[in-house]
Design an enzyme around this catalytic site. Structure first.
Site, mmCIF file in Angstrom:
data_model
loop_
_atom_site.group_PDB
_atom_site.id
_atom_site.type_symbol
_atom_site.label_atom_id
_atom_site.label_comp_id
_atom_site.label_asym_id
_atom_site.label_seq_id
_atom_site.Cartn_x
_atom_site.Cartn_y
_atom_site.Cartn_z
ATOM 1 N N CYS A 10 6.558 -7.249 6.516
ATOM 2 C CA CYS A 10 7.700 -6.769 7.290
ATOM 3 C C CYS A 10 8.142 -7.862 8.258
ATOM 4 O O CYS A 10 7.306 -8.493 8.893
ATOM 5 C CB CYS A 10 7.314 -5.521 8.081
ATOM 6 N N CYS A 36 1.867 -3.339 15.421
ATOM 7 C CA CYS A 36 1.784 -2.907 14.027
ATOM 8 C C CYS A 36 1.109 -3.972 13.165
ATOM 9 O O CYS A 36 1.488 -5.143 13.202
ATOM 10 C CB CYS A 36 3.197 -2.629 13.509
ATOM 11 N N CYS A 49 6.974 -5.967 15.109
ATOM 12 C CA CYS A 49 6.579 -5.067 16.196
ATOM 13 C C CYS A 49 5.156 -5.459 16.624
ATOM 14 O O CYS A 49 4.294 -5.699 15.779
ATOM 15 C CB CYS A 49 6.618 -3.613 15.740
ATOM 16 N N SER A 75 11.858 4.968 15.197
ATOM 17 C CA SER A 75 10.694 4.555 15.978
ATOM 18 C C SER A 75 11.206 4.111 17.341
ATOM 19 O O SER A 75 11.694 3.003 17.508
ATOM 20 C CB SER A 75 9.968 3.405 15.274
ATOM 21 N N CYS A 109 3.235 8.536 1.546
ATOM 22 C CA CYS A 109 3.818 7.527 2.415
ATOM 23 C C CYS A 109 4.005 6.257 1.589
ATOM 24 O O CYS A 109 3.032 5.721 1.051
ATOM 25 C CB CYS A 109 2.858 7.299 3.583
ATOM 26 N N GLU A 135 0.805 -1.213 0.000
ATOM 27 C CA GLU A 135 0.000 0.000 0.000
ATOM 28 C C GLU A 135 0.839 1.265 0.000
ATOM 29 O O GLU A 135 1.964 1.280 0.497
ATOM 30 C CB GLU A 135 -0.914 -0.009 1.233
ATOM 31 N N ASN A 155 -2.797 4.065 16.785
ATOM 32 C CA ASN A 155 -3.928 3.853 15.871
ATOM 33 C C ASN A 155 -4.410 2.432 16.077
ATOM 34 O O ASN A 155 -3.632 1.492 15.928
ATOM 35 C CB ASN A 155 -3.491 4.044 14.415
ATOM 36 N N CYS A 196 -0.993 5.317 10.171
ATOM 37 C CA CYS A 196 0.274 4.655 10.502
ATOM 38 C C CYS A 196 0.030 3.323 11.196
ATOM 39 O O CYS A 196 -0.728 3.248 12.155
ATOM 40 C CB CYS A 196 1.075 5.532 11.454
HETATM 41 N N1 SAH Z 1 9.609 0.091 9.697
HETATM 42 C C1 SAH Z 1 9.702 1.515 9.811
HETATM 43 C C2 SAH Z 1 8.714 2.279 8.954
HETATM 44 C C3 SAH Z 1 7.281 1.783 8.863
HETATM 45 S S1 SAH Z 1 6.227 2.053 10.248
HETATM 46 C C4 SAH Z 1 9.563 1.933 11.259
HETATM 47 O O1 SAH Z 1 9.214 1.095 12.078
HETATM 48 O O2 SAH Z 1 9.853 3.071 11.582
HETATM 49 C C5 SAH Z 1 5.948 3.786 10.368
HETATM 50 C C6 SAH Z 1 5.610 4.260 11.776
HETATM 51 O O3 SAH Z 1 4.297 3.815 12.183
HETATM 52 C C7 SAH Z 1 6.565 3.712 12.831
HETATM 53 O O4 SAH Z 1 6.934 4.712 13.734
HETATM 54 C C8 SAH Z 1 5.707 2.663 13.512
HETATM 55 O O5 SAH Z 1 6.192 2.349 14.790
HETATM 56 C C9 SAH Z 1 4.364 3.341 13.506
HETATM 57 N N2 SAH Z 1 3.243 2.454 13.802
HETATM 58 C C10 SAH Z 1 3.156 1.124 13.602
HETATM 59 N N3 SAH Z 1 1.979 0.653 14.050
HETATM 60 C C11 SAH Z 1 1.292 1.714 14.530
HETATM 61 C C12 SAH Z 1 0.000 1.869 15.123
HETATM 62 N N4 SAH Z 1 -0.827 0.846 15.282
HETATM 63 N N5 SAH Z 1 -0.359 3.114 15.497
HETATM 64 C C13 SAH Z 1 0.455 4.175 15.297
HETATM 65 N N6 SAH Z 1 1.670 4.089 14.751
HETATM 66 C C14 SAH Z 1 2.092 2.864 14.378
#
Ligand code: SAH
Length: 357
Positions: free
Chosen positions: A114, A121, A118, A214, A107, A94, A290, A334
């Site tokens: 991935c 996420c 995490c 992050s 974005c 996406e 989120n 995000c």
């Molecule tokens: N892998 C990279 C970039 C993709 S995620 C990274 O981790 O930075 C982009 C951002 O969205 C990151 O800061 C991630 O931690 C955040 N993110 C992931 N899940 C989320 C959620 N459920 N709510 C808000 N931010 C989230």
């Protein structure tokens, strides 16, 4: 069906020139075609009206303009567009168009899925398929630009995937966005979970791109629960790497800080965070969680808790911004990008995301 033809999106104008010279054409046709591909966002050779018809015909036999097909397009009530794309192999990912009053940003994804896992996420919970090619990364930008009446001047790599695990293709894509498309490197942001050796490799490139980490907790025990990568590169090491990046590039760095209720949003962690980033030219970007359904049942903190966390940081003279959530109603915020149509397009099926009331 995957298109077997070589895509021009992802190639430099020099590489396109080599191709057309190989077809018996004069070299200037290379930059002419690159101009159509990158600056005028042509989708087909037919659109390239100043090329001889015979050349257009010859090119379209062996080459495609873009490797990407759009599987779905959704527009949210707050003006965010999300495209679900693939190269015909069913592996979907996406990208999101984010118009603001003063600029338009987008974005982009760097991987299909991935591997970083995490725990908060949606992409991380869904597993990993593969790295994206240079053409698939740049192709997302070009598609979004075609959808936008205004110029898309900013790019953030905060879509699906960990960009620094795909560093070579990422760098090649960034070079094309800069040299061929004409974006300012200063308007490109790479966001990472914090892979220390890759941060150092990126720093060695000395590009003025913006790096965001992050972080999500200044305490190893908490961060490791949220981000397994912390077991390999703990907080102190990754913040040191950000200091080195800042020293090498002169760019202010960003610490993204997801706020999860009663988990990493305590006053103690705010104070700890302020101490941790002291002396660094940086901004802390607060992102209230989120909602995605997680095994841990994570929730977004109430507004007062977010405000208190912010107040503590600001009282310690930390620069703080707060991310305004957008595109929630189309799961484009995000952490919500997860290829929801996966089942239909062949990627391993995932549970649909649920949105909190
Ligand atoms: N892998 C990279 C970039 C993709 S995620 C990274 O981790 O930075 C982009 C951002 O969205 C990151 O800061 C991630 O931690 C955040 N993110 C992931 N899940 C989320 C959620 N459920 N709510 C808000 N931010 C989230």
């Amino acid at each position: 069906m995957p298109d077997q033809r070589t895509a021009l999106v992802g190639l430099t104008s020099r590489q396109i020139q080599d191709i057309v010279v190989g077809l018996g054409e004069r070299p200037f046709r290379g930059s002419q075609i690159a101009g159509w591909v990158y600056r005028k966002q042509a989708e087909s050779f037919e659109e390239m009206s100043d090329l001889p018809a015979a050349l257009r015909q010859k090119l379209s036999e062996d080459f495609a303009v873009s490797p990407l097909q759009v599987a779905d397009h959704r527009t949210s009530s707050d003006g965010v567009d999300k495209l679900l794309v693939h190269k015909g192999d069913g592996q979907v990912y996406e990208c999101v168009l984010l118009p603001y009053a003063d600029r338009v940003s987008c974005c982009l994804s760097s991987q299909v899925g991935c591997p970083m896992a995490c725990t908060f996420c949606a992409t991380g919970l869904g597993g990993f398929d593969r790295n994206l090619t240079v053409g698939e990364i740049v192709g997302q930008y070009l598609l979004l630009q075609r959808f936008s009446p205004r110029r898309v001047g900013h790019v953030v790599f905060m879509g699906m995937g960990e960009p620094l695990l795909n560093l070579e293709n990422l760098l090649a894509a960034i070079r094309i966005l800069s040299t061929e498309v004409g974006l300012s490197l200063r308007h490109i942001t790479v966001s990472t979970v914090g892979l220390v050796p890759q941060i150092d490799r990126l720093a060695a490139e000395r590009l003025p791109i913006h790096l965001a980490l992050s972080l999500h907790s200044p305490i190893d025990e908490v961060r490791s629960r949220l981000m397994p990568v912390n077991n390999r590169w703990p907080v102190a090491e990754v913040v040191e790497a950000m200091r080195r990046y800042q020293a090498a590039t002169g760019r202010k760095v960003t610490f993204e800080y997801l706020l999860i209720d009663q988990t990493n949003d305590t006053p103690e962690q705010a104070e700890h965070l302020a101490r941790l980033v002291k002396g660094l030219s940086c901004v802390v970007n607060l992102i209230p969680f989120n909602y995605v359904e997680t095994p841990n049942g994570f929730r977004r903190p109430g507004r007062e808790r977010v405000a208190e966390f912010r107040r503590i940081l600001e009282s310690r003279r930390v620069n703080v911004t707060e991310r305004v959530e957008r595109g929630h109603d189309i799961a484009a915020a995000c952490g919500q990008l997860a290829g929801q149509h996966a089942g239909r397009f062949g990627r391993r099926p995932m549970a649909p995301l649920t949105v909190a009331p």
